[in-house]
Scaffold this motif. Structure first.
Motif, PDB file in Angstrom:
ATOM      1  N   SER A  24       0.837  -1.212   0.000  1.00  0.00           N
ATOM      2  CA  SER A  24       0.000   0.000   0.000  1.00  0.00           C
ATOM      3  C   SER A  24       0.865   1.254   0.000  1.00  0.00           C
ATOM      4  N   THR A  83      -0.733   9.113  -4.074  1.00  0.00           N
ATOM      5  CA  THR A  83      -1.991   8.815  -4.790  1.00  0.00           C
ATOM      6  C   THR A  83      -3.063   8.419  -3.776  1.00  0.00           C
ATOM      7  N   GLU A  84      -4.290   8.330  -4.263  1.00  0.00           N
ATOM      8  CA  GLU A  84      -5.391   7.814  -3.436  1.00  0.00           C
ATOM      9  C   GLU A  84      -5.853   6.491  -4.015  1.00  0.00           C
ATOM     10  N   ILE A  85      -5.817   5.475  -3.167  1.00  0.00           N
ATOM     11  CA  ILE A  85      -6.135   4.122  -3.634  1.00  0.00           C
ATOM     12  C   ILE A  85      -7.657   3.936  -3.675  1.00  0.00           C
ATOM     13  N   GLN A 141     -11.198   1.863  -3.659  1.00  0.00           N
ATOM     14  CA  GLN A 141     -11.734   0.645  -3.048  1.00  0.00           C
ATOM     15  C   GLN A 141     -11.713  -0.468  -4.091  1.00  0.00           C
ATOM     16  N   ALA A 194      -4.938   3.279  -8.142  1.00  0.00           N
ATOM     17  CA  ALA A 194      -4.991   4.554  -7.423  1.00  0.00           C
ATOM     18  C   ALA A 194      -4.983   5.708  -8.413  1.00  0.00           C
ATOM     19  N   ARG A 195      -5.332   6.882  -7.879  1.00  0.00           N
ATOM     20  CA  ARG A 195      -5.321   8.074  -8.733  1.00  0.00           C
ATOM     21  C   ARG A 195      -4.537   9.186  -8.063  1.00  0.00           C
ATOM     22  N   LYS A 196      -3.787   9.908  -8.867  1.00  0.00           N
ATOM     23  CA  LYS A 196      -3.069  11.082  -8.364  1.00  0.00           C
ATOM     24  C   LYS A 196      -3.976  12.287  -8.538  1.00  0.00           C
ATOM     25  N   ARG A 197      -4.150  13.055  -7.499  1.00  0.00           N
ATOM     26  CA  ARG A 197      -5.015  14.237  -7.593  1.00  0.00           C
ATOM     27  C   ARG A 197      -4.429  15.284  -8.527  1.00  0.00           C
TER      28      ARG A 197
END
Ligand SMILES: C[S@@+](CC[C@H](N)C(=O)[O-])C[C@H]1O[C@@H](n2cnc3c(N)ncnc32)[C@H](O)[C@@H]1O
Length: 280
Positions: free
Chosen positions: A234, A240-242, A244, A277-280
Protein backbone atom coordinates in the motif's frame (compact mmCIF):
# COMPACT_ATOMS: atom_id res chain seq x y z
CA UNK A 1 37.40 -16.47 -35.49
CA UNK A 2 34.36 -14.47 -34.69
CA UNK A 3 33.20 -12.90 -31.48
CA UNK A 4 29.57 -13.17 -32.58
CA UNK A 5 27.49 -14.95 -29.91
CA UNK A 6 26.40 -18.44 -30.88
CA UNK A 7 23.64 -20.74 -29.66
CA UNK A 8 26.27 -23.13 -28.27
CA UNK A 9 27.69 -20.49 -25.96
CA UNK A 10 24.28 -20.03 -24.39
CA UNK A 11 24.01 -16.57 -25.88
CA UNK A 12 21.67 -15.88 -28.76
CA UNK A 13 20.96 -12.71 -30.66
CA UNK A 14 20.35 -9.45 -28.77
CA UNK A 15 22.48 -10.55 -25.77
CA UNK A 16 19.90 -13.07 -24.57
CA UNK A 17 21.46 -15.35 -21.94
CA UNK A 18 19.99 -18.83 -22.19
CA UNK A 19 22.19 -20.35 -19.47
CA UNK A 20 20.20 -18.84 -16.59
CA UNK A 21 16.48 -18.39 -16.04
CA UNK A 22 14.96 -15.01 -16.85
CA UNK A 23 12.00 -13.64 -14.87
CA UNK A 24 10.23 -12.66 -18.07
CA UNK A 25 10.66 -16.07 -19.70
CA UNK A 26 9.73 -18.13 -16.63
CA UNK A 27 6.59 -16.02 -16.16
CA UNK A 28 5.77 -16.35 -19.84
CA UNK A 29 6.15 -20.13 -19.57
CA UNK A 30 3.55 -20.11 -16.78
CA UNK A 31 1.26 -18.40 -19.29
CA UNK A 32 1.90 -21.09 -21.91
CA UNK A 33 4.45 -19.03 -23.88
CA UNK A 34 7.04 -20.47 -26.25
CA UNK A 35 10.07 -18.22 -25.70
CA UNK A 36 11.90 -20.18 -23.02
CA UNK A 37 14.99 -22.33 -22.48
CA UNK A 38 15.84 -25.31 -20.25
CA UNK A 39 16.93 -23.20 -17.21
CA UNK A 40 13.55 -21.39 -17.38
CA UNK A 41 11.67 -24.69 -17.57
CA UNK A 42 13.73 -26.20 -14.73
CA UNK A 43 12.84 -23.30 -12.42
CA UNK A 44 9.21 -23.64 -13.52
CA UNK A 45 9.25 -27.32 -12.50
CA UNK A 46 10.77 -26.47 -9.12
CA UNK A 47 8.14 -23.79 -8.48
CA UNK A 48 5.37 -26.20 -9.52
CA UNK A 49 6.51 -28.68 -6.87
CA UNK A 50 6.00 -26.02 -4.19
CA UNK A 51 3.01 -24.21 -5.69
CA UNK A 52 1.10 -26.19 -8.33
CA UNK A 53 -1.37 -23.31 -8.54
CA UNK A 54 1.31 -20.88 -9.81
CA UNK A 55 0.00 -20.84 -13.43
CA UNK A 56 -3.33 -19.64 -11.98
CA UNK A 57 -1.53 -16.69 -10.37
CA UNK A 58 -0.05 -15.68 -13.72
CA UNK A 59 -3.42 -16.00 -15.48
CA UNK A 60 -5.17 -14.05 -12.71
CA UNK A 61 -2.60 -11.30 -13.06
CA UNK A 62 -3.20 -11.03 -16.81
CA UNK A 63 -6.97 -11.06 -16.23
CA UNK A 64 -6.54 -8.22 -13.71
CA UNK A 65 -4.45 -6.28 -16.23
CA UNK A 66 -7.18 -6.66 -18.85
CA UNK A 67 -9.86 -5.49 -16.42
CA UNK A 68 -7.84 -2.48 -15.28
CA UNK A 69 -6.77 -1.35 -18.75
CA UNK A 70 -10.28 -1.80 -20.14
CA UNK A 71 -11.77 0.26 -17.31
CA UNK A 72 -9.14 2.98 -17.63
CA UNK A 73 -9.57 3.29 -21.41
CA UNK A 74 -13.34 2.81 -21.62
CA UNK A 75 -14.63 4.32 -18.37
CA UNK A 76 -11.95 6.72 -17.15
CA UNK A 77 -11.12 8.01 -20.64
CA UNK A 78 -7.37 7.44 -20.34
CA UNK A 79 -5.57 7.62 -23.67
CA UNK A 80 -1.96 7.33 -22.54
CA UNK A 81 -0.48 4.23 -20.91
CA UNK A 82 2.94 3.24 -19.63
CA UNK A 83 3.38 -0.49 -19.09
CA UNK A 84 6.50 -0.65 -16.93
CA UNK A 85 8.05 -4.11 -16.71
CA UNK A 86 5.81 -5.25 -19.53
CA UNK A 87 7.16 -8.78 -19.95
CA UNK A 88 7.15 -10.83 -23.15
CA UNK A 89 4.30 -10.15 -25.56
CA UNK A 90 1.47 -12.55 -24.79
CA UNK A 91 -2.11 -13.24 -25.87
CA UNK A 92 -3.55 -9.85 -24.92
CA UNK A 93 -1.13 -6.98 -24.55
CA UNK A 94 -1.80 -3.57 -23.07
CA UNK A 95 -2.04 -1.73 -26.40
CA UNK A 96 -4.45 -4.30 -27.82
CA UNK A 97 -6.71 -4.05 -24.76
CA UNK A 98 -6.53 -0.26 -24.58
CA UNK A 99 -7.02 0.30 -28.31
CA UNK A 100 -10.01 -2.03 -28.36
CA UNK A 101 -11.67 0.30 -25.87
CA UNK A 102 -10.23 3.48 -27.35
CA UNK A 103 -8.67 3.44 -30.83
CA UNK A 104 -6.60 6.52 -30.06
CA UNK A 105 -4.83 5.04 -27.04
CA UNK A 106 -1.01 5.25 -26.99
CA UNK A 107 1.20 2.86 -25.04
CA UNK A 108 4.87 2.96 -24.09
CA UNK A 109 6.21 -0.38 -22.96
CA UNK A 110 9.35 -0.50 -20.80
CA UNK A 111 11.45 -3.53 -19.93
CA UNK A 112 15.15 -4.33 -19.62
CA UNK A 113 15.15 -8.07 -20.32
CA UNK A 114 16.85 -8.67 -23.69
CA UNK A 115 14.28 -11.34 -24.64
CA UNK A 116 11.47 -8.87 -24.00
CA UNK A 117 13.21 -6.07 -25.86
CA UNK A 118 13.69 -8.23 -28.96
CA UNK A 119 10.15 -9.65 -29.04
CA UNK A 120 8.49 -6.45 -27.86
CA UNK A 121 10.02 -4.36 -30.62
CA UNK A 122 9.11 -6.96 -33.24
CA UNK A 123 5.49 -7.09 -32.09
CA UNK A 124 5.06 -3.34 -32.13
CA UNK A 125 6.55 -2.58 -35.52
CA UNK A 126 3.08 -2.37 -37.07
CA UNK A 127 1.46 -0.15 -34.45
CA UNK A 128 2.24 3.54 -34.71
CA UNK A 129 0.64 4.42 -31.37
CA UNK A 130 2.87 2.02 -29.46
CA UNK A 131 6.53 2.30 -28.55
CA UNK A 132 9.02 0.17 -26.67
CA UNK A 133 11.78 1.54 -24.44
CA UNK A 134 14.61 -0.71 -23.30
CA UNK A 135 15.31 0.84 -19.91
CA UNK A 136 16.06 -0.03 -16.30
CA UNK A 137 13.05 1.00 -14.21
CA UNK A 138 15.18 1.30 -11.08
CA UNK A 139 16.62 4.46 -12.68
CA UNK A 140 13.62 6.80 -12.89
CA UNK A 141 15.69 9.78 -14.07
CA UNK A 142 16.87 7.84 -17.11
CA UNK A 143 13.44 6.36 -17.78
CA UNK A 144 11.70 9.73 -17.54
CA UNK A 145 14.26 11.23 -19.95
CA UNK A 146 13.55 8.51 -22.52
CA UNK A 147 12.07 10.31 -25.57
CA UNK A 148 8.99 8.06 -25.79
CA UNK A 149 8.21 8.37 -22.08
CA UNK A 150 8.92 12.12 -22.01
CA UNK A 151 6.67 12.70 -25.04
CA UNK A 152 3.82 10.73 -23.46
CA UNK A 153 4.03 12.78 -20.26
CA UNK A 154 4.63 16.13 -21.94
CA UNK A 155 1.04 16.59 -23.10
CA UNK A 156 -0.02 16.95 -19.48
CA UNK A 157 -2.98 14.61 -20.00
CA UNK A 158 -3.67 11.91 -17.39
CA UNK A 159 -1.51 8.86 -17.90
CA UNK A 160 -2.02 5.34 -16.56
CA UNK A 161 1.20 3.88 -15.18
CA UNK A 162 1.02 0.11 -14.81
CA UNK A 163 3.67 -1.74 -12.82
CA UNK A 164 2.39 -5.31 -12.81
CA UNK A 165 4.61 -7.82 -10.97
CA UNK A 166 7.58 -5.49 -11.39
CA UNK A 167 8.30 -3.61 -8.15
CA UNK A 168 8.89 -6.83 -6.21
CA UNK A 169 12.03 -7.25 -8.31
CA UNK A 170 13.68 -4.45 -6.33
CA UNK A 171 15.07 -5.96 -3.13
CA UNK A 172 15.50 -2.86 -0.98
CA UNK A 173 12.12 -1.64 0.27
CA UNK A 174 13.03 2.03 0.82
CA UNK A 175 14.54 2.10 -2.66
CA UNK A 176 11.35 0.52 -4.07
CA UNK A 177 9.26 3.26 -2.45
CA UNK A 178 11.57 5.96 -3.80
CA UNK A 179 11.34 4.51 -7.31
CA UNK A 180 7.52 4.33 -7.25
CA UNK A 181 7.29 7.88 -5.85
CA UNK A 182 9.63 9.29 -8.52
CA UNK A 183 7.26 8.02 -11.21
CA UNK A 184 4.14 9.25 -9.41
CA UNK A 185 5.69 12.71 -8.98
CA UNK A 186 6.33 12.85 -12.74
CA UNK A 187 2.74 11.95 -13.69
CA UNK A 188 0.30 14.73 -14.65
CA UNK A 189 -2.57 15.40 -12.20
CA UNK A 190 -5.46 12.98 -12.60
CA UNK A 191 -3.15 10.13 -13.62
CA UNK A 192 -3.59 6.55 -12.47
CA UNK A 193 -1.23 4.06 -10.88
CA UNK A 194 -1.91 0.30 -11.10
CA UNK A 195 0.31 -2.18 -9.27
CA UNK A 196 0.39 -5.92 -8.67
CA UNK A 197 2.97 -7.32 -6.30
CA UNK A 198 3.97 -10.61 -4.62
CA UNK A 199 2.63 -10.63 -1.07
CA UNK A 200 3.49 -12.28 2.23
CA UNK A 201 0.48 -11.48 4.40
CA UNK A 202 2.45 -11.93 7.64
CA UNK A 203 -0.42 -13.60 9.51
CA UNK A 204 1.36 -16.91 10.02
CA UNK A 205 -1.28 -18.65 7.91
CA UNK A 206 -0.87 -21.15 5.04
CA UNK A 207 0.06 -18.45 2.53
CA UNK A 208 2.90 -17.28 4.78
CA UNK A 209 4.22 -20.82 4.96
CA UNK A 210 3.93 -21.21 1.21
CA UNK A 211 5.73 -17.90 0.59
CA UNK A 212 8.59 -18.83 2.92
CA UNK A 213 9.23 -22.01 0.96
CA UNK A 214 8.65 -20.40 -2.44
CA UNK A 215 10.82 -17.40 -1.70
CA UNK A 216 13.73 -19.60 -0.55
CA UNK A 217 13.63 -21.41 -3.90
CA UNK A 218 13.00 -18.51 -6.26
CA UNK A 219 15.53 -16.13 -4.70
CA UNK A 220 18.26 -18.65 -5.57
CA UNK A 221 17.64 -17.61 -9.18
CA UNK A 222 16.34 -14.08 -8.62
CA UNK A 223 17.98 -12.76 -5.42
CA UNK A 224 16.18 -9.40 -5.62
CA UNK A 225 12.65 -10.85 -5.43
CA UNK A 226 10.83 -9.49 -2.36
CA UNK A 227 7.42 -10.64 -1.10
CA UNK A 228 5.89 -7.79 0.92
CA UNK A 229 3.04 -7.23 3.34
CA UNK A 230 -0.20 -5.53 2.32
CA UNK A 231 0.87 -2.45 4.32
CA UNK A 232 4.19 -2.30 2.50
CA UNK A 233 2.54 -2.71 -0.90
CA UNK A 234 0.00 0.00 0.00
CA UNK A 235 2.83 2.39 0.87
CA UNK A 236 4.20 2.02 -2.67
CA UNK A 237 1.19 4.11 -3.75
CA UNK A 238 2.54 7.22 -1.99
CA UNK A 239 1.23 10.45 -3.57
CA UNK A 240 -1.99 8.82 -4.79
CA UNK A 241 -5.39 7.81 -3.44
CA UNK A 242 -6.13 4.12 -3.63
CA UNK A 243 -9.58 3.14 -4.93
CA UNK A 244 -11.73 0.64 -3.05
CA UNK A 245 -11.39 -2.26 -2.39
CA UNK A 246 -7.77 -1.26 -1.65
CA UNK A 247 -4.78 -3.57 -1.93
CA UNK A 248 -6.30 -7.04 -1.98
CA UNK A 249 -5.67 -10.44 -3.52
CA UNK A 250 -6.65 -10.31 -7.17
CA UNK A 251 -9.69 -12.58 -6.71
CA UNK A 252 -11.18 -9.89 -4.44
CA UNK A 253 -10.33 -6.86 -6.58
CA UNK A 254 -12.88 -5.00 -8.69
CA UNK A 255 -12.85 -1.82 -10.77
CA UNK A 256 -13.90 1.44 -9.08
CA UNK A 257 -17.65 1.42 -8.57
CA UNK A 258 -17.73 -2.21 -9.67
CA UNK A 259 -19.76 -4.80 -7.86
CA UNK A 260 -18.35 -8.04 -6.58
CA UNK A 261 -20.74 -10.62 -7.98
CA UNK A 262 -19.82 -13.55 -5.81
CA UNK A 263 -17.82 -14.28 -2.72
CA UNK A 264 -14.20 -14.95 -3.72
CA UNK A 265 -12.96 -18.39 -2.65
CA UNK A 266 -11.32 -18.23 0.78
CA UNK A 267 -9.31 -21.45 0.62
CA UNK A 268 -7.07 -20.38 -2.26
CA UNK A 269 -3.36 -19.75 -1.65
CA UNK A 270 -3.13 -16.39 -3.44
CA UNK A 271 0.18 -14.58 -3.31
CA UNK A 272 -0.48 -11.77 -5.78
CA UNK A 273 -2.11 -8.62 -4.50
CA UNK A 274 -2.96 -5.50 -6.43
CA UNK A 275 -4.67 -2.16 -6.49
CA UNK A 276 -5.47 0.94 -8.50
CA UNK A 277 -4.99 4.55 -7.42
CA UNK A 278 -5.32 8.07 -8.73
CA UNK A 279 -3.07 11.08 -8.36
CA UNK A 280 -5.02 14.24 -7.59
C1 LIG B 1 6.86 -11.19 -13.93
S1 LIG B 1 7.11 -10.21 -15.35
C2 LIG B 1 5.57 -9.32 -15.43
C3 LIG B 1 5.15 -8.96 -16.85
C4 LIG B 1 3.86 -8.15 -16.95
N1 LIG B 1 4.02 -6.85 -16.31
C5 LIG B 1 2.68 -8.86 -16.33
O1 LIG B 1 2.34 -8.53 -15.18
O2 LIG B 1 2.08 -9.72 -16.98
C6 LIG B 1 8.18 -8.92 -14.70
C7 LIG B 1 8.82 -8.08 -15.79
O3 LIG B 1 9.48 -6.96 -15.17
C8 LIG B 1 10.71 -6.75 -15.84
N2 LIG B 1 11.61 -6.03 -14.95
C9 LIG B 1 12.02 -6.42 -13.72
N3 LIG B 1 12.89 -5.51 -13.23
C10 LIG B 1 13.02 -4.54 -14.16
C11 LIG B 1 13.78 -3.33 -14.25
N4 LIG B 1 14.58 -2.94 -13.26
N5 LIG B 1 13.67 -2.57 -15.36
C12 LIG B 1 12.87 -2.96 -16.38
N6 LIG B 1 12.13 -4.09 -16.36
C13 LIG B 1 12.21 -4.87 -15.27
C14 LIG B 1 11.19 -8.15 -16.19
O4 LIG B 1 12.14 -8.14 -17.23
C15 LIG B 1 9.91 -8.83 -16.58
O5 LIG B 1 9.66 -8.73 -17.95
Amino acid sequence: MTDQPTYDSGLVAHGIDTTRPSVARVYDYFLGGKDNYEPDRELYRQIMKIAPEAPEWARANRAWLKEVITWLAAEAGVRRFIDAGSGLPTAENTHQIAQRANLGASVVYIDNDPSVVAHGRALLLDNDRTQFSAADLTKPDEVLADPAVAALLAAGEPVALVMALMLHHVADYEETKRIARAYVDALPPGSFLAITHACKPGDGGPVDELVTELSAKVTQAFPDLAFRSVEQISALFGGTEIFQPGIVRLAEWHVPGGRVDEEPPVDVRDVIYGGLARKR
